[in-house]
Enzyme design. Structure first.
Site, PDB file in Angstrom:
ATOM      1  N   GLU A 113     -17.533 -26.613 -88.792  1.00  0.00           N
ATOM      2  CA  GLU A 113     -16.594 -26.246 -87.731  1.00  0.00           C
ATOM      3  C   GLU A 113     -16.229 -24.771 -87.869  1.00  0.00           C
ATOM      4  O   GLU A 113     -16.207 -24.227 -88.983  1.00  0.00           O
ATOM      5  CB  GLU A 113     -15.321 -27.088 -87.833  1.00  0.00           C
ATOM      6  CG  GLU A 113     -15.545 -28.580 -87.717  1.00  0.00           C
ATOM      7  CD  GLU A 113     -14.315 -29.360 -88.138  1.00  0.00           C
ATOM      8  OE1 GLU A 113     -13.358 -29.427 -87.348  1.00  0.00           O
ATOM      9  OE2 GLU A 113     -14.304 -29.893 -89.265  1.00  0.00           O
ATOM     10  N   LYS A 115     -13.835 -21.777 -88.312  1.00  0.00           N
ATOM     11  CA  LYS A 115     -12.534 -21.628 -88.989  1.00  0.00           C
ATOM     12  C   LYS A 115     -11.651 -20.718 -88.135  1.00  0.00           C
ATOM     13  O   LYS A 115     -11.797 -19.502 -88.159  1.00  0.00           O
ATOM     14  CB  LYS A 115     -12.715 -21.061 -90.394  1.00  0.00           C
ATOM     15  CG  LYS A 115     -11.443 -21.044 -91.218  1.00  0.00           C
ATOM     16  CD  LYS A 115     -11.727 -20.620 -92.652  1.00  0.00           C
ATOM     17  CE  LYS A 115     -10.453 -20.629 -93.474  1.00  0.00           C
ATOM     18  NZ  LYS A 115      -9.457 -19.657 -92.989  1.00  0.00           N
ATOM     19  N   ASP A 117      -8.744 -18.487 -86.806  1.00  0.00           N
ATOM     20  CA  ASP A 117      -7.839 -17.563 -87.499  1.00  0.00           C
ATOM     21  C   ASP A 117      -6.461 -17.649 -86.855  1.00  0.00           C
ATOM     22  O   ASP A 117      -6.149 -16.905 -85.922  1.00  0.00           O
ATOM     23  CB  ASP A 117      -8.389 -16.138 -87.413  1.00  0.00           C
ATOM     24  CG  ASP A 117      -7.762 -15.218 -88.454  1.00  0.00           C
ATOM     25  OD1 ASP A 117      -7.032 -15.725 -89.316  1.00  0.00           O
ATOM     26  OD2 ASP A 117      -7.996 -14.005 -88.393  1.00  0.00           O
ATOM     27  N   TYR A 222      -8.139 -30.481 -85.932  1.00  0.00           N
ATOM     28  CA  TYR A 222      -9.349 -30.662 -86.727  1.00  0.00           C
ATOM     29  C   TYR A 222      -9.265 -31.767 -87.786  1.00  0.00           C
ATOM     30  O   TYR A 222     -10.213 -31.972 -88.537  1.00  0.00           O
ATOM     31  CB  TYR A 222      -9.749 -29.353 -87.410  1.00  0.00           C
ATOM     32  CG  TYR A 222      -8.663 -28.703 -88.242  1.00  0.00           C
ATOM     33  CD1 TYR A 222      -8.168 -29.293 -89.395  1.00  0.00           C
ATOM     34  CD2 TYR A 222      -8.140 -27.470 -87.865  1.00  0.00           C
ATOM     35  CE1 TYR A 222      -7.193 -28.698 -90.147  1.00  0.00           C
ATOM     36  CE2 TYR A 222      -7.150 -26.858 -88.615  1.00  0.00           C
ATOM     37  CZ  TYR A 222      -6.687 -27.472 -89.765  1.00  0.00           C
ATOM     38  OH  TYR A 222      -5.709 -26.878 -90.519  1.00  0.00           O
ATOM     39  N   CYS A 407      11.354   3.029-117.318  1.00  0.00           N
ATOM     40  CA  CYS A 407      12.336   3.113-118.414  1.00  0.00           C
ATOM     41  C   CYS A 407      11.892   4.018-119.553  1.00  0.00           C
ATOM     42  O   CYS A 407      12.629   4.198-120.524  1.00  0.00           O
ATOM     43  CB  CYS A 407      12.643   1.717-118.946  1.00  0.00           C
ATOM     44  SG  CYS A 407      11.260   0.946-119.830  1.00  0.00           S
ATOM     45  N   CYS A 422       4.822  -2.891-120.267  1.00  0.00           N
ATOM     46  CA  CYS A 422       6.108  -2.446-120.804  1.00  0.00           C
ATOM     47  C   CYS A 422       6.784  -3.686-121.390  1.00  0.00           C
ATOM     48  O   CYS A 422       6.970  -4.679-120.687  1.00  0.00           O
ATOM     49  CB  CYS A 422       6.978  -1.839-119.704  1.00  0.00           C
ATOM     50  SG  CYS A 422       8.666  -1.481-120.232  1.00  0.00           S
ATOM     51  N   CYS A 427      14.045  -3.243-119.069  1.00  0.00           N
ATOM     52  CA  CYS A 427      13.417  -2.329-118.106  1.00  0.00           C
ATOM     53  C   CYS A 427      13.926  -2.650-116.699  1.00  0.00           C
ATOM     54  O   CYS A 427      13.790  -3.787-116.228  1.00  0.00           O
ATOM     55  CB  CYS A 427      11.903  -2.482-118.153  1.00  0.00           C
ATOM     56  SG  CYS A 427      11.030  -1.530-116.886  1.00  0.00           S
TER      57      CYS A 427
END
Length: 669
Positions: A113, A115, A117, A222, A407, A422, A427
């Site tokens: 099928e 697809k 959007d 679908y 930092c 980090c 921070c």
């Protein structure tokens, strides 16, 4: 016209208008001119104005948009709306075919099928009447957009059969509607939508249904939510049923006898894609047989019997102007390419993730380079490669810093990781990102408390940790930019509402390393409350399915941290729920059952219960229901026409029950 004659005329007009609407919007083959449809609609409106009690929910007049909503209600999907795994080339499709045949044998038929959007939707009908429509959301919880979906004329308000059913599909905006909408927006000096998908999603999330009604959206259905309830034996039969019920189903689907025919279908639509009146972003391939789908089952995220082939991404060339660094909530330093703006797959792109220093070195990326950009999966912008031949000699090498850009703590690279990190727990960037994560949709889901508002609150030092969110006052919020009295009132109400969230939402929001949304729910179900989880040992955690050693270590370490315990106590004192609100595990319910803790597989067709009903009852008795038979399986329950799973269970010497034996365990005669 007296009341009795009016009732008869209203029913006659309903039938005519619904038929003409179906011919026009579903069959694309109108049998009467627009003027005749409009005349009949005016007549119906006139009668309904004279006799308001004759207005029914399925009346064609109810598609114009109802009252403006204050917010969307949440909807829990009875059957989760799972996403599909992706294929990007022929090798991926052959691999999918191989995996399918390993389970069900070589005799496999596929349905291909387009697809679409758009925006995934779920529609519920009771006795043939449309009663609720929802977005996919996170797959488990969506939003009730019934009023907006009623405005889409290809969605029937009454089915051609009086049956109760849940169906899934895609709402989309045709190219012609998209062009007209953007033209109107530009003429009004408004920002146009980037693409039809965004336009469709934005239209269906309007609180005023009249806006959605004006956008000329459409649908293709679908899937049936639970095919075991309808009697069809194949996916293609299910699509035919949807058509017979009055739904719009895409005509370009095709049955394929083998993977080679699937590849031919894919290639055909790679070439024909631009000529369609709507956008597609790939091809969906599904095993046709429902029995084989049952045998294949599901992973945690997607069905094993379907895959989405994604079209090759559009590639464009642009200039890399700079590389910007950001600090995530776990301290990872992520470089981002700042680009000369360029349009890719329908949207303007100015930034693309570079992931880490190793990728920058591997692709030899320098400041000032011309680079090829694409959107991975048509969504996330990424740098494909550098056009070395366009270099002028003025390009500059980029060097990752030795200290945190926020930092100034020294950065480290932990063993086995490619990212610089980090590790300063104080921070500011990590704290801010942690706050943003805490309020996000899959965590505490606090409407109105987005990234910009969190950043303002943090920079104004109104919040330092997540517990401070629950101490915010109206006068503090009114001082922020773009925060009026109504916005503040709604935000405070959303914060208060979040206190009642189930434990798994809070667990995920806390950002414990390696604990995602699924693991948070597993932990919440297993332990029932925060105190029990905090006291859990490493051994108790690793004994739980899906909780590995790394995650267990991370959880134990988190709850050994005094700062974490203090934070949880602050949240308790603020009134946050610390218990799991969903269906509790067997130990918490004190249920005595021979199935408690056993791994169970259902196979074959059940007579007295649907598969989902049986699964729910088994889980309520403490069983873990999975989709495939292995050495870890304790019990197989075999209905009629059980196939390869039953054979495998017998080969492995696994205990097998029939449906009657299962019903005895449920105390059902």
């Amino acid at each position: 016209m007296d009341k009795k004659a009016a009732e008869k005329k209203v029913q006659e007009l309903h039938n005519l208008l619904n038929q003409y609407n179906y011919e026009y919007h579903v069959l694309d083959h109108p049998s009467v001119p627009d003027s005749e449809y409009d005349r009949l609609m005016r007549e119906l409106i006139s009668i309904e104005e004279q006799y308001p009690d004759l207005i029914s929910p399925e009346s064609p007049t109810q598609r114009v948009g109802g009252e403006i909503l204050s917010a969307f209600e949440k909807v829990e999907h009875r059957i989760p709306m799972l996403s599909l795994g992706n294929a990007f080339n022929e090798a991926d499709l052959y691999d999918f075919d191989r995996r399918v045949k390993q389970v069900v044998g070589d005799d496999v038929e596929y349905v291909c099928e387009l697809k679409i959007d758009g925006l995934a939707i779920s529609l519920r009908y009771e006795n043939g009447l449309f009663i609720q429509g929802a977005t996919r959301g996170d797959g488990t919880i969506g939003e009730d957009i019934t009023s907006n979906l009623k405005t889409i004329r290809s969605i029937p308000l009454r089915l051609k059969q009086e049956m109760s059913i849940e169906v899934r599909g895609e709402a989309y905006m045709p190219k012609k509607s998209f062009e007209a909408l953007n033209k109107a927006k530009e003429e009004n000096g408004e920002e146009p939508f980037a693409n039809p998908r965004n336009a469709a999603a934005g239209s269906l999330r309007q609180l005023d249904p009249r806006v959605a009604a004006s956008r000329n959206l459409d649908t293709f259905l679908y899937a049936i939510g639970d095919f075991s309830e309808t009697g069809e034996s194949t996916h293609n039969d299910g699509l035919n049923l949807l058509e017979n019920l009055g739904f719009k189903v895409n005509k370009e689907r095709e049955k394929c006898a083998n993977i080679e025919e699937v590849l031919q279908y894919v290639q055909k639509w790679v070439e024909k894609r631009p000529n369609l009146p709507y956008e597609i972003d790939g091809i969906v391939i599904k095993v046709n047989s429902f029995e084989q789908q049952r045998e294949l089952g599901f992973t945690a995220k997607s069905p094993r019997w379907a895959i989405a082939y994604k079209f090759p991404a559009e590639e464009v060339v642009t200039k890399l102007l700079d590389i910007e660094l950001s600090v995530g909530r776990t301290g990872v330093i992520t470089p981002t390419a700042i680009l000369d703006p360029v349009r890719v797959a329908g949207t303007k792109v100015q930034r693309a993730s570079l992931h880490n220093e190793d990728l920058i070195r591997e692709k030899d990326i320098k400041l000032g380079d011309y680079v090829v950009i694409k959107k991975a999966g048509d969504i996330i912008p990424e740098v494909v490669n550098v056009l070395v031949e366009k270099r002028t000699g003025e390009e500059q090498e980029f060097l990752m810093p030795t200290h945190c850009p926020e930092c100034e703590s020294e950065l480290v690279r932990l063993e086995g990781e490619v990212a610089l990190r980090c590790i300063n727990p104080k921070c500011p960037a990590q704290i801010r990102e942690g706050l943003i994560h805490f309020v996000s949709r899959n965590a505490m889901n606090i409407d109105g408390l987005g990234e910009k508002v969190i950043s303002q609150l943090f920079s104004h030092e109104l919040i330092h940790d997540v517990a401070d969110i629950y101490r915010l006052q109206q006068d503090q919020l009114l001082e922020l930019e773009r925060m009026g009295e109504k916005s503040v009132t709604n935000l405070l109400a959303a914060i208060e509402k979040s206190k009642t969230n189930s434990l798994e939402k809070l667990l995920f929001g806390l950002g414990i390393r390696h604990v995602g949304a699924k693991a948070a729910k597993t932990l919440a179900q297993e332990f029932g409350n925060m105190d029990a989880l905090a006291a859990a040992t490493r051994e108790e955690l690793t004994a739980i399915q899906d909780i590995g050693e790394k995650m267990a270590d991370s959880i134990v370490t988190y709850f050994e941290n005094e700062d974490a315990i203090q934070l949880i106590n602050k949240l308790k004192n603020a009134g946050l729920n610390m218990d799991y609100n969903g269906s509790r595990p067997v130990e918490a319910q004190s249920i005595s059952s021979s199935l408690a803790g056993k791994t169970v597989v259902l196979t074959g067709k059940l007579v007295k219960l649907t598969r989902n009903e049986a699964k729910e009852k088994l889980e309520a008795l403490g069983a873990n229901v999975t989709g495939s038979v292995s050495k870890k399986t304790d019990l197989v329950i075999a209905g009629e026409d059980a196939g390869s799973k039953l054979t495998k269970a017998q080969e492995l010497g696994i205990e097998v029950w029939d449906e009657e034996k299962m019903l005895e365990e449920f105390n059902i005669n």
